[in-house]
Design a protein around this motif. Structure first.
Motif, PDB file in Angstrom:
ATOM      1  N   ALA A   1      18.103  36.286  45.428  1.00  0.00           N
ATOM      2  CA  ALA A   1      19.360  35.843  44.819  1.00  0.00           C
ATOM      3  C   ALA A   1      19.141  35.062  43.532  1.00  0.00           C
ATOM      4  CB  ALA A   1      20.151  34.997  45.814  1.00  0.00           C
ATOM      5  N   HIS A   2      17.982  34.391  43.392  1.00  0.00           N
ATOM      6  CA  HIS A   2      17.700  33.601  42.199  1.00  0.00           C
ATOM      7  C   HIS A   2      16.723  34.309  41.267  1.00  0.00           C
ATOM      8  CE1 HIS A   2      19.281  30.533  44.990  1.00  0.00           C
ATOM      9  NE2 HIS A   2      19.728  29.959  43.899  1.00  0.00           N
ATOM     10  N   ASN A   3      16.497  35.580  41.483  1.00  0.00           N
ATOM     11  CA  ASN A   3      15.564  36.334  40.653  1.00  0.00           C
ATOM     12  C   ASN A   3      16.200  37.611  40.101  1.00  0.00           C
ATOM     13  OD1 ASN A   3      12.579  35.175  40.749  1.00  0.00           O
ATOM     14  ND2 ASN A   3      13.510  34.808  42.755  1.00  0.00           N
ATOM     15  N   VAL A   4      17.500  37.580  39.929  1.00  0.00           N
ATOM     16  CA  VAL A   4      18.222  38.722  39.374  1.00  0.00           C
ATOM     17  C   VAL A   4      19.031  38.254  38.164  1.00  0.00           C
ATOM     18  CG1 VAL A   4      18.363  40.018  41.538  1.00  0.00           C
ATOM     19  CG2 VAL A   4      20.111  38.327  40.998  1.00  0.00           C
TER      20      VAL A   4
ATOM     21  N   ARG B   1      22.315  43.859  44.508  1.00  0.00           N
ATOM     22  CA  ARG B   1      23.433  43.287  45.250  1.00  0.00           C
ATOM     23  C   ARG B   1      23.669  41.817  44.923  1.00  0.00           C
ATOM     24  NH1 ARG B   1      19.223  43.702  49.013  1.00  0.00           N
ATOM     25  NH2 ARG B   1      18.542  41.707  49.892  1.00  0.00           N
ATOM     26  N   ASP B   2      22.682  41.086  44.403  1.00  0.00           N
ATOM     27  CA  ASP B   2      22.849  39.672  44.088  1.00  0.00           C
ATOM     28  C   ASP B   2      23.157  39.426  42.615  1.00  0.00           C
ATOM     29  OD1 ASP B   2      22.344  38.649  46.717  1.00  0.00           O
ATOM     30  OD2 ASP B   2      20.224  39.085  46.426  1.00  0.00           O
ATOM     31  N   ALA B   3      23.315  40.467  41.835  1.00  0.00           N
ATOM     32  CA  ALA B   3      23.572  40.302  40.410  1.00  0.00           C
ATOM     33  C   ALA B   3      24.965  39.721  40.173  1.00  0.00           C
ATOM     34  CB  ALA B   3      23.428  41.637  39.688  1.00  0.00           C
ATOM     35  N   VAL B   4      25.100  39.055  39.037  1.00  0.00           N
ATOM     36  CA  VAL B   4      26.380  38.471  38.623  1.00  0.00           C
ATOM     37  C   VAL B   4      26.754  39.106  37.289  1.00  0.00           C
ATOM     38  CG1 VAL B   4      27.623  36.376  37.990  1.00  0.00           C
ATOM     39  CG2 VAL B   4      25.894  36.310  39.802  1.00  0.00           C
ATOM     40  N   ILE B   5      27.936  39.719  37.238  1.00  0.00           N
ATOM     41  CA  ILE B   5      28.403  40.410  36.047  1.00  0.00           C
ATOM     42  C   ILE B   5      29.748  39.832  35.650  1.00  0.00           C
ATOM     43  CG2 ILE B   5      29.081  42.643  35.076  1.00  0.00           C
ATOM     44  CD1 ILE B   5      27.140  43.969  36.967  1.00  0.00           C
TER      45      ILE B   5
ATOM     46  N   ARG C   1      34.472  44.731  48.917  1.00  0.00           N
ATOM     47  CA  ARG C   1      34.281  43.276  48.895  1.00  0.00           C
ATOM     48  C   ARG C   1      35.547  42.565  49.364  1.00  0.00           C
ATOM     49  NH1 ARG C   1      30.647  39.853  46.150  1.00  0.00           N
ATOM     50  NH2 ARG C   1      31.497  37.808  45.625  1.00  0.00           N
ATOM     51  N   TRP C   2      36.714  43.064  48.952  1.00  0.00           N
ATOM     52  CA  TRP C   2      37.992  42.452  49.335  1.00  0.00           C
ATOM     53  C   TRP C   2      38.218  42.561  50.833  1.00  0.00           C
ATOM     54  CZ3 TRP C   2      42.833  44.874  50.764  1.00  0.00           C
ATOM     55  CH2 TRP C   2      43.932  44.008  50.754  1.00  0.00           C
TER      56      TRP C   2
ATOM     57  N   ILE D   1      26.759  50.339  42.997  1.00  0.00           N
ATOM     58  CA  ILE D   1      27.190  48.949  42.820  1.00  0.00           C
ATOM     59  C   ILE D   1      27.564  48.422  44.200  1.00  0.00           C
ATOM     60  CG2 ILE D   1      28.696  47.377  41.569  1.00  0.00           C
ATOM     61  CD1 ILE D   1      29.269  49.551  39.571  1.00  0.00           C
ATOM     62  N   PRO D   2      26.677  47.705  44.865  1.00  0.00           N
ATOM     63  CA  PRO D   2      26.965  47.234  46.223  1.00  0.00           C
ATOM     64  C   PRO D   2      28.164  46.287  46.266  1.00  0.00           C
ATOM     65  CG  PRO D   2      24.620  47.066  45.732  1.00  0.00           C
ATOM     66  CD  PRO D   2      25.312  47.375  44.448  1.00  0.00           C
ATOM     67  N   ALA D   3      28.733  46.178  47.452  1.00  0.00           N
ATOM     68  CA  ALA D   3      29.905  45.314  47.622  1.00  0.00           C
ATOM     69  C   ALA D   3      29.570  43.850  47.379  1.00  0.00           C
ATOM     70  CB  ALA D   3      30.473  45.500  49.032  1.00  0.00           C
ATOM     71  N   GLU D   4      28.308  43.460  47.554  1.00  0.00           N
ATOM     72  CA  GLU D   4      27.929  42.060  47.396  1.00  0.00           C
ATOM     73  C   GLU D   4      27.859  41.607  45.943  1.00  0.00           C
ATOM     74  OE1 GLU D   4      26.491  43.724  51.197  1.00  0.00           O
ATOM     75  OE2 GLU D   4      26.270  44.311  49.095  1.00  0.00           O
ATOM     76  N   VAL D   5      27.862  42.523  45.000  1.00  0.00           N
ATOM     77  CA  VAL D   5      27.767  42.164  43.586  1.00  0.00           C
ATOM     78  C   VAL D   5      28.976  41.322  43.182  1.00  0.00           C
ATOM     79  CG1 VAL D   5      27.722  43.064  41.233  1.00  0.00           C
ATOM     80  CG2 VAL D   5      26.428  44.216  43.025  1.00  0.00           C
ATOM     81  N   SER D   6      28.714  40.245  42.433  1.00  0.00           N
ATOM     82  CA  SER D   6      29.800  39.438  41.876  1.00  0.00           C
ATOM     83  C   SER D   6      30.243  40.103  40.579  1.00  0.00           C
ATOM     84  CB  SER D   6      29.321  38.008  41.620  1.00  0.00           C
ATOM     85  OG  SER D   6      30.343  37.231  41.049  1.00  0.00           O
ATOM     86  N   LEU D   7      31.353  40.824  40.654  1.00  0.00           N
ATOM     87  CA  LEU D   7      31.799  41.680  39.557  1.00  0.00           C
ATOM     88  C   LEU D   7      33.018  41.058  38.882  1.00  0.00           C
ATOM     89  CD1 LEU D   7      30.676  44.452  38.619  1.00  0.00           C
ATOM     90  CD2 LEU D   7      32.523  45.522  39.902  1.00  0.00           C
TER      91      LEU D   7
END
Length: 222
Positions: free
Chosen positions: A156-159, A129-133, A73-74, A107-113
């Protein structure tokens, strides 16, 4: 005839006193000062060090999976210097392949971790990939965070959104547009399809144990 000081060779010239270390440098060993310098320039270094501590070292599958996700992601963001994006991105993608294929952690790179993520046990972990943790979240084996069905248009709005300090037990499934509040606990094998309040719990009923009563059993005749 004596030689003038103006023509004294450099190795004969008086050497300046070594500079005294600053209060900051005095606390850091010389071989680690470059790490501290790098951390001041790139905050991801501190984030990775936190992950290493939470996951018991760099050899743990959990740290390797989380670090690969963060570096991928970085490298794709504007935070990474241009010279590092290519090599770091390729190494991170290779690490993600190992995490997915060998450790079973996807854990895909797009995940907000968030920060200080702990993967307590490897195997069967899948995150959309659209989850927010959030920060300080603990994942265990066979945890799934994703969609409640595959045919939704706006993924994106259903995870799920996982809050800070959440603990997900082994086999926990959190799907759909739900929010798990900060400090909540999701028990083993629980399926969460609705919001969990902060500090709340989502657990399955305890299993019913049945069988012969050993205390009431009649002793066998000799």
């Amino acid at each position: 005839m004596t030689r003038s000081n103006a023509f004294r060779p450099p190795w004969d010239a008086p050497q300046p006193e070594p500079a005294q270390p600053t209060s900051c440098d005095a606390r850091v060993p010389a071989e680690r000062r470059w790490v501290e310098w790098l951390a001041r320039r790139h905050p991801i270094v501190d984030i990775l060090r936190e992950d290493r501590q939470r996951n018991d070292g760099i050899s743990s599958p959990g740290f390797q999976a989380v670090a690969s996700q963060r570096l991928a992601r970085w490298a794709a963001s504007g935070e990474a210097p241009r010279w590092a994006r290519g090599p770091v991105g390729r190494a991170a993608r290779a690490g993600q392949w190992v995490a997915r294929s060998v450790y079973g952690i996807e854990i895909p790179a797009e995940v907000s971790l968030g920060r200080r993520i702990r993967v307590a046990h490897q195997g069967g972990i899948v995150v959309h990939r659209d989850a927010v943790i959030g920060d300080d979240v603990t994942l265990r084996q066979n945890v799934t965070i994703g969609l409640h069905r595959d045919d939704v248009d706006d993924q994106a709005h259903n995870v799920p959104t996982i809050g800070d300090g959440v603990s997900l037990g082994a086999g926990a499934v959190v799907v759909g547009p739900v929010a798990v509040g900060a400090g909540a606990r999701v028990g083993a094998n629980a399926v969460v399809t609705e919001d969990v309040p902060a500090g709340g719990k989502a657990v399955l009923p305890k299993g019913v144990v049945s069988g012969p009563d050993r205390l009431a059993a009649t002793p066998r005749a000799s």
